[in-house]
Design a protein around this motif. Structure first.
Motif: not given
Length: 249
Positions: A2-30
């Motif tokens: 299987l493809f090896s996911i370079p970084k896997l972020i697992r959350l119990d709850i969020t508003d939306s995973t897309n919104k969380e992704a864009f927030r993370l991309l502003t501070v981290d070079e995922l």
């Protein structure tokens, strides 16, 4: 393997995973292929004002980071096609079941039931993609749906089995990256052929509705801009943008 996911972020709850992704991309070079997944989304959504119902812990809710710098933004529907094919093949692999199809542009259906939806959001600078975030919801183990969505169905409804959420995530991501790599290597015709082969109603008479009312037509394919091309019974060839036509299933 299987493809090896370079970084896997697992959350119990969020508003939306897309919104969380864009927030993370502003501070981290995922890295490309990184995944954000959640057990529950407060405001999961689809295209436009569409929402996504998902019982906590029952389904697959995730976003995958892609960086398609090789793709002209004017051809971004090719990315849509590749990801949709990955989701479809992932669902088939999880369930061991055939009969899934793509309802234009990117929903996955089983017969008349919607099992998966996708929303791709892009960051584009000039004539180049910076990154894309593909947000995906797959109905896995939920048995009862309470929203006013007209036709949800889950893998559990279809197969009468329960599925491991984490294992299912790995399998779907693997298939998405398989088709994404084909896009990256220029295998556009293979992608287009597979997309049309799995397209709901392809070259079959179906009922549709548009601004003029209900009509019968035959899907002839999707053009390079992602518009749905339909031949009507009267012999007209019409191309539709998203939300301009609706399937009457």
């Amino acid at each position: 393997m299987l493809f090896s996911i370079p970084k896997l972020i697992r959350l119990d709850i969020t508003d939306s995973t897309n919104k969380e992704a864009f927030r993370l991309l502003t501070v981290d070079e995922l890295e490309e292929g990184s995944v954000i997944t959640a057990s529950y989304q407060v405001s999961g959504r689809g295209h436009g004002e569409s929402s996504w119902e998902s019982e906590a812990g029952k389904n697959l809710l995730f976003s995958i980071i892609l960086k398609p710098e090789f793709l002209p933004p004017s051809r971004q529907f090719r990315l849509n096609q590749a990801v949709a094919l990955g989701i479809l093949e992932g669902i088939s692999a999880i369930s061991g079941h055939d009969g899934f199809c793509i309802k234009w542009p990117n929903d996955i259906y089983f017969q008349k039931g919607k099992i998966s939806g996708m929303l791709i959001e892009n960051s584009i600078m000039g004539e180049k993609f910076m990154y894309s975030v593909a947000g995906i919801g797959i109905n896995l183990n939920q048995e009862v749906f309470l929203s006013n969505a007209p036709n949800p169905v889950s893998l559990s409804n279809i197969t009468k089995k329960n599925f491991d959420v984490y294992d299912s995530l790995l399998r779907v991501v693997d298939k998405i990256m398989y088709w994404y790599q084909k896009l990256k290597s220029g295998q556009v015709r293979e992608i287009e052929k597979a997309y049309h082969t799995n397209l709901l109603g392809y070259q079959s008479d179906l009922l549709f509705s548009d601004h003029a009312g209900v009509f019968t037509g035959k899907i002839m394919g999707v053009d390079k801009h992602g518009r749905l091309v339909i031949n009507t019974l009267e012999g007209r060839k019409v191309s539709y943008e998203l939300k301009q036509v609706r399937f009457v299933l």
